[in-house]
Motif scaffolding. Structure first.
Motif, PDB file in Angstrom:
ATOM      1  N   ALA A  87       2.705   5.597 -11.087  1.00 27.65           N
ATOM      2  CA  ALA A  87       1.694   5.940 -12.079  1.00 27.65           C
ATOM      3  C   ALA A  87       1.526   4.868 -13.146  1.00 27.65           C
ATOM      4  N   ASN A  88       2.568   4.072 -13.382  1.00 24.65           N
ATOM      5  CA  ASN A  88       2.542   3.193 -14.555  1.00 24.65           C
ATOM      6  C   ASN A  88       2.777   1.705 -14.297  1.00 24.65           C
ATOM      7  N   ASN A  89       3.382   1.350 -13.181  1.00 22.25           N
ATOM      8  CA  ASN A  89       3.705  -0.058 -12.936  1.00 22.25           C
ATOM      9  C   ASN A  89       2.482  -0.787 -12.374  1.00 22.25           C
ATOM     10  N   PRO A  90       1.938  -1.772 -13.095  1.00 20.08           N
ATOM     11  CA  PRO A  90       0.735  -2.466 -12.631  1.00 20.08           C
ATOM     12  C   PRO A  90       0.982  -3.351 -11.409  1.00 20.08           C
ATOM     13  N   SER A  91       2.251  -3.652 -11.133  1.00 16.62           N
ATOM     14  CA  SER A  91       2.602  -4.468  -9.952  1.00 16.62           C
ATOM     15  C   SER A  91       3.484  -3.661  -9.010  1.00 16.62           C
ATOM     16  N   ILE A  92       3.118  -2.410  -8.788  1.00 21.73           N
ATOM     17  CA  ILE A  92       3.957  -1.497  -8.019  1.00 21.73           C
ATOM     18  C   ILE A  92       4.218  -1.999  -6.608  1.00 21.73           C
ATOM     19  N   ASP A  93       3.251  -2.701  -6.008  1.00 21.10           N
ATOM     20  CA  ASP A  93       3.411  -3.163  -4.634  1.00 21.10           C
ATOM     21  C   ASP A  93       4.534  -4.181  -4.477  1.00 21.10           C
ATOM     22  N   ARG A  94       5.054  -4.719  -5.590  1.00 19.89           N
ATOM     23  CA  ARG A  94       6.153  -5.688  -5.516  1.00 19.89           C
ATOM     24  C   ARG A  94       7.519  -5.031  -5.682  1.00 19.89           C
ATOM     25  N   GLU A  95       7.542  -3.745  -6.014  1.00 19.91           N
ATOM     26  CA  GLU A  95       8.783  -3.067  -6.364  1.00 19.91           C
ATOM     27  C   GLU A  95       9.492  -2.490  -5.136  1.00 19.91           C
ATOM     28  N   PRO A  96      10.837  -2.481  -5.151  1.00 17.41           N
ATOM     29  CA  PRO A  96      11.597  -1.936  -4.010  1.00 17.41           C
ATOM     30  C   PRO A  96      11.337  -0.451  -3.768  1.00 17.41           C
ATOM     31  N   ASN A 110      -6.159  -0.009  -9.149  1.00 19.65           N
ATOM     32  CA  ASN A 110      -6.100  -1.269  -9.889  1.00 19.65           C
ATOM     33  C   ASN A 110      -5.322  -2.329  -9.112  1.00 19.65           C
ATOM     34  N   SER A 111      -4.213  -1.918  -8.500  1.00 21.28           N
ATOM     35  CA  SER A 111      -3.413  -2.844  -7.704  1.00 21.28           C
ATOM     36  C   SER A 111      -4.179  -3.282  -6.458  1.00 21.28           C
ATOM     37  N   THR A 144      -6.066  -9.326   3.346  1.00 22.23           N
ATOM     38  CA  THR A 144      -4.826  -9.507   4.109  1.00 22.23           C
ATOM     39  C   THR A 144      -3.650  -8.839   3.415  1.00 22.23           C
ATOM     40  N   GLU A 145      -3.555  -9.013   2.110  1.00 17.79           N
ATOM     41  CA  GLU A 145      -2.456  -8.404   1.352  1.00 17.79           C
ATOM     42  C   GLU A 145      -2.554  -6.887   1.358  1.00 17.79           C
ATOM     43  N   ARG A 146      -3.767  -6.365   1.315  1.00 21.29           N
ATOM     44  CA  ARG A 146      -3.945  -4.913   1.356  1.00 21.29           C
ATOM     45  C   ARG A 146      -3.394  -4.349   2.661  1.00 21.29           C
ATOM     46  N   ALA A 147      -3.719  -5.024   3.769  1.00 25.35           N
ATOM     47  CA  ALA A 147      -3.233  -4.569   5.074  1.00 25.35           C
ATOM     48  C   ALA A 147      -1.715  -4.624   5.131  1.00 25.35           C
ATOM     49  N   GLU A 148      -1.139  -5.683   4.561  1.00 25.84           N
ATOM     50  CA  GLU A 148       0.301  -5.861   4.618  1.00 25.84           C
ATOM     51  C   GLU A 148       1.036  -4.839   3.755  1.00 25.84           C
ATOM     52  N   GLN A 149       0.449  -4.462   2.647  1.00 27.06           N
ATOM     53  CA  GLN A 149       1.107  -3.503   1.754  1.00 27.06           C
ATOM     54  C   GLN A 149       1.044  -2.076   2.298  1.00 27.06           C
TER      55      GLN A 149
END
Length: 286
Positions: free
Chosen positions: A44-53, A147-148, A155-160
């Motif tokens: 809900a709050n991390n703007p870079s959530i896709d980088r988090e474990p 937002n992310s 390409t990044e969307r597919a990978e995430q």
């Protein structure tokens, strides 16, 4: 006096304490609750959530949802809401449209309540009696994911694989509720019984808690549990195919220990994240 041997309500293993849940299932319940609370805040709050474990953990173990036909309702619901609120950037959608597009034998209103608890959508159940056309709104999680999503390349969307991660996240309230059941009557009140994904997670997170998934250890762990079907085959199939088309992987290597025992090494950042969850659980218990 002989010890009373009961079968665990949640996984089918023998228990010697006279209780209805085994120690392993109690431990997994603590894991699920910690993962849910952590993910809810971060998504809900991390703007870079896709980088988090935490996001990677959700994404890589999302195969547990695909293995249960009824849980596909959650997958279809997430597909619907991602399309409405992320792809089309709608600010609301109608309840009747959701129910039409996501047909299911399950109680859709109960699913909406779970998704609202997860902050995936903003849904007021009292709107059914107050409004002629009840609305569903995007929750903080979908707003943050949008937002992310918009900052990344195709390409990044597919990978995430945002849909995979959010679908696994969406069943955590159900798993949490399942973990707290202490009678068959309580289980009957659930929207569905998520036994297969429960035992898959039990095997990976509790039965193999050292950052490695041993086939021999997994097989031995599952043999103690009744009525779990071909979960061993499911786990093996998915261990061999996790993230094969993507840079990020839940398993990063395979070792041959002899005696037909393969050991899959889990990604170090996921291992560290799960270790942190265990430490947090212990600190709360002290």
């Amino acid at each position: 006096m002989f010890a009373i041997n009961d079968n665990c309500l949640l996984c089918g293993a023998k228990t010697n304490s006279g209780t209805n849940r085994c120690d392993d299932c109690i431990s997994l319940g603590e894991y699920v609750d910690s993962l849910f609370q952590d993910a809810k805040e971060a998504l809900a709050n991390n703007p870079s959530i896709d980088r988090e474990p935490v996001f990677k953990t959700l994404r890589e173990f999302a195969f547990t949802v695909q293995e249960d036909s009824l849980l596909r309702t959650y997958k279809n619901a997430m597909k619907f809401f991602l399309e409405q609120f992320v792809d089309r950037r709608n600010t609301e959608t109608k309840l009747e449209f959701f129910m039409k597009k996501v047909p299911t034998r399950l109680n859709q209103l109960k699913i909406l309540s779970e998704l609202s608890e997860s902050r995936i959508v903003n849904w007021d159940p009292t709107s059914i009696s107050k409004e002629t056309s009840p609305k569903i709104y995007p929750g903080e999680v979908l707003i943050n994911l949008k937002n992310s999503y918009e900052r990344t390349t195709v390409t990044e969307r597919a990978e995430q694989r945002y849909g995979h991660a959010i679908t696994f996240y969406s069943i955590l309230p159900l798993l949490k509720e399942y973990s707290q059941c202490v009678s068959k009557d309580e289980i009957k009140k659930l929207n569905l019984v998520p036994k297969k994904p429960w035992v898959i997670l039990l095997t990976i997170l509790i039965g193999n808690d050292d950052g490695k998934i041993s086939l021999a250890k997994t097989n031995k762990f599952l043999k103690k549990r009744r009525g779990v079907g071909n979960i061993y085959g499911t786990i093996i199939t998915n261990l061999n195919s996790l993230s094969t088309d993507y840079t990020q992987k839940a398993t990063v290597d395979v070792e041959d220990n002899g005696n037909n025992d393969k050991v899959y090494l889990i990604s170090p950042d996921i291992v560290q994240y799960l270790k942190r969850i265990r430490e947090n659980i212990r600190s709360r218990q002290l």
